[in-house]
Enzyme design. Structure first.
Site, PDB file in Angstrom:
ATOM      1  N   GLY A   1     -13.394   7.761   1.895  1.00 50.73           N
ATOM      2  CA  GLY A   1     -14.034   6.346   2.045  1.00 50.73           C
ATOM      3  C   GLY A   1     -14.225   6.458   3.974  1.00 50.73           C
ATOM      4  O   GLY A   1     -14.591   7.432   3.801  1.00 50.73           O
TER       5      GLY A   1
ATOM      6  N   ASP B   1       0.953  -1.193  -0.090  1.00 50.91           N
ATOM      7  CA  ASP B   1      -0.110  -0.136   0.113  1.00 50.91           C
ATOM      8  C   ASP B   1       0.357   1.059   0.011  1.00 50.91           C
ATOM      9  O   ASP B   1       0.106   2.058  -0.419  1.00 50.91           O
ATOM     10  CB  ASP B   1      -1.231  -0.057   1.470  1.00 50.91           C
ATOM     11  CG  ASP B   1      -2.254   0.624   0.767  1.00 50.91           C
ATOM     12  OD1 ASP B   1      -2.894  -0.224  -0.147  1.00 50.91           O
ATOM     13  OD2 ASP B   1      -2.624   0.622   1.925  1.00 50.91           O
TER      14      ASP B   1
ATOM     15  N   GLY C   1     -11.865   5.501   5.101  1.00 52.97           N
ATOM     16  CA  GLY C   1     -10.588   6.405   5.079  1.00 52.97           C
ATOM     17  C   GLY C   1     -10.664   6.860   4.095  1.00 52.97           C
ATOM     18  O   GLY C   1     -11.077   6.527   3.653  1.00 52.97           O
TER      19      GLY C   1
HETATM   20  P1  AMP Z   1     -15.216   2.675   2.296  1.00 46.14           P
HETATM   21  O1  AMP Z   1     -14.513   3.117   2.963  1.00 46.14           O
HETATM   22  O2  AMP Z   1     -14.442   2.889   0.286  1.00 46.14           O
HETATM   23  O3  AMP Z   1     -15.492   1.095   1.895  1.00 46.14           O
HETATM   24  O4  AMP Z   1     -16.179   3.436   2.347  1.00 46.14           O
HETATM   25  C1  AMP Z   1     -17.081   3.334   3.441  1.00 46.14           C
HETATM   26  C2  AMP Z   1     -17.901   5.228   3.551  1.00 46.14           C
HETATM   27  O5  AMP Z   1     -18.362   5.161   2.250  1.00 46.14           O
HETATM   28  C3  AMP Z   1     -18.859   4.806   4.379  1.00 46.14           C
HETATM   29  O6  AMP Z   1     -18.749   5.506   5.535  1.00 46.14           O
HETATM   30  C4  AMP Z   1     -20.313   5.214   3.759  1.00 46.14           C
HETATM   31  O7  AMP Z   1     -20.848   6.773   4.104  1.00 46.14           O
HETATM   32  C5  AMP Z   1     -19.776   6.297   2.391  1.00 46.14           C
HETATM   33  N1  AMP Z   1     -20.789   5.449   1.306  1.00 46.14           N
HETATM   34  C6  AMP Z   1     -21.167   4.244   0.809  1.00 46.14           C
HETATM   35  N2  AMP Z   1     -22.522   4.371   0.100  1.00 46.14           N
HETATM   36  C7  AMP Z   1     -22.738   5.847   0.114  1.00 46.14           C
HETATM   37  C8  AMP Z   1     -23.813   6.828  -0.215  1.00 46.14           C
HETATM   38  N3  AMP Z   1     -24.420   6.163  -1.166  1.00 46.14           N
HETATM   39  N4  AMP Z   1     -23.383   7.962   0.160  1.00 46.14           N
HETATM   40  C9  AMP Z   1     -23.007   8.459   0.454  1.00 46.14           C
HETATM   41  N5  AMP Z   1     -21.936   7.564   1.234  1.00 46.14           N
HETATM   42  C10 AMP Z   1     -21.862   6.204   1.156  1.00 46.14           C
END
Ligand code: AMP
Length: 315
Positions: A127, A67, A129
């Protein structure tokens, strides 16, 4: 099992040893172990995964994809901390950056889309993170995470940048150990800490719409800090050709994307409100008058790891 020709592993920390992915051998294993202090939660588990696959599939090549390797092209002024130099020399304390596999995948795709040499990309991996990277032709110029993933943007539960003297103040007042303090900064801070609502941006947006002011403040703070990174990385590269949004919030949060890009008009960044109503699909969301392209590009770390693995084992 017999159908498996090679296994790719995501490994958190490669230290300064690894500028790219490598086939696991004794030297690579030793280097992963050497980085245990830099990635105490991840590297031991990553090595355990490699060992388990070696035992289950004897003779099958294992590939480590780090990473941190994307960040290894940063120049010294970007990666050095302004603390006594011996901590860098003796203890490898410097900025490394994380989410490297995702930044590498998305910035490579952005360069493909632009199709010209010298493409300057700012990728916002947002996300749970979050980190932002600046790269030219897919080579990292700067990235917001540091020695650990705690540096940079405020995140779901991580504080991101803060005045280090706050640690002394809180630890002295409440009698916390360094580990307890770090736990607060890693697990109880970020948008969760500001809002008191949660770390999921969907919950924050819902609460903010219902009038929760701290949830709105958390969203505003997040957008403000991402916007500041975009401005500073444009300065670092002498401009920007394409801004990309990826990961959970970057791919699925049109309101957050629009809020981040608001106020970047001076850079030539304009988002088209209608085109921006997209989730999880590669899309050009720039307005017709935007001189900087703005894209949603879904990340795909697994594909990047698979490509690296295939390239190394067929070399
Ligand atoms: P990741 O770490 O990339 O899996 O992202 C997770 C984050 O994405 C979570 O905190 C969610 O709040 C956000 N997320 C997922 N779907 C949505 C959505 N439809 N609208 C806003 N945020 C989202």
């Amino acid at each position: 099992m017999a159908e498996i020709g090679a296994v790719g592993h995501r490994v958190l920390h490669g230290g300064i040893e690894f500028t790219e992915s490598c086939v696991v051998d004794d030297a690579c294993e030793a280097a992963i172990k050497k980085c245990f202090p830099l990635g105490p939660l991840h590297n031991p588990a990553n090595l355990m995964g490699i060992k388990a696959c070696q035992a289950a599939m004897p003779g099958v090549p294992q590939v480590a994809v780090f990473d941190t390797s994307f960040g290894m092209s940063m120049t010294p002024e970007a990666y050095i901390y302004a603390i006594p130099y011996e901590y860098y020399e003796n203890d490898s304390i410097r900025r490394y950056g994380f989410h490297g596999t995702s930044h590498r995948f998305v910035s490579a795709r952005a360069c493909e889309i632009m199709g010209k040499k010298g493409t300057r990309v700012i990728n916002c991996h947002l996300g749970n993170g979050s980190s932002v990277s600046a790269s030219i032709d897919g080579k990292c110029v700067d990235t917001s995470m540091g020695l650990t993933p705690l540096e940079g943007l405020p995140m779901g539960t991580r504080s991101g940048n803060l005045d280090p003297a706050i640690l002394q103040f809180i630890m002295n007042k409440y009698g916390y150990t360094a580990d307890e303090m770090l736990n607060i900064l890693n697990k109880k801070s970020g948008v969760l800490g500001i809002s008191g609502v949660g770390s999921d941006f969907r919950d924050l947006e819902k609460a903010a719409k219902e009038g929760n002011e701290r949830a709105q403040l958390a969203l505003d703070k997040f957008a403000y800090e991402v916007r500041k990174y975009i401005g500073s990385y444009a300065a670092a590269m002498g401009g920007v050709d394409i801004i990309t949004f990826t990961a959970g919030v970057g791919e699925n949060g049109p309101d957050m994307r629009e809020s981040i890009c608001e106020g970047l008009g001076f850079l030539g960044v304009h988002v088209d409100h209608e085109k921006n109503q997209v989730r999880g699909k590669e899309t050009d969301i720039s307005a017709a008058d935007s001189t900087v392209k703005v894209y949603v590009i879904p990340t795909n770390e697994e594909l990047m790891i698979a490509r690296d693995t295939l390239a190394l084992v067929t070399k």
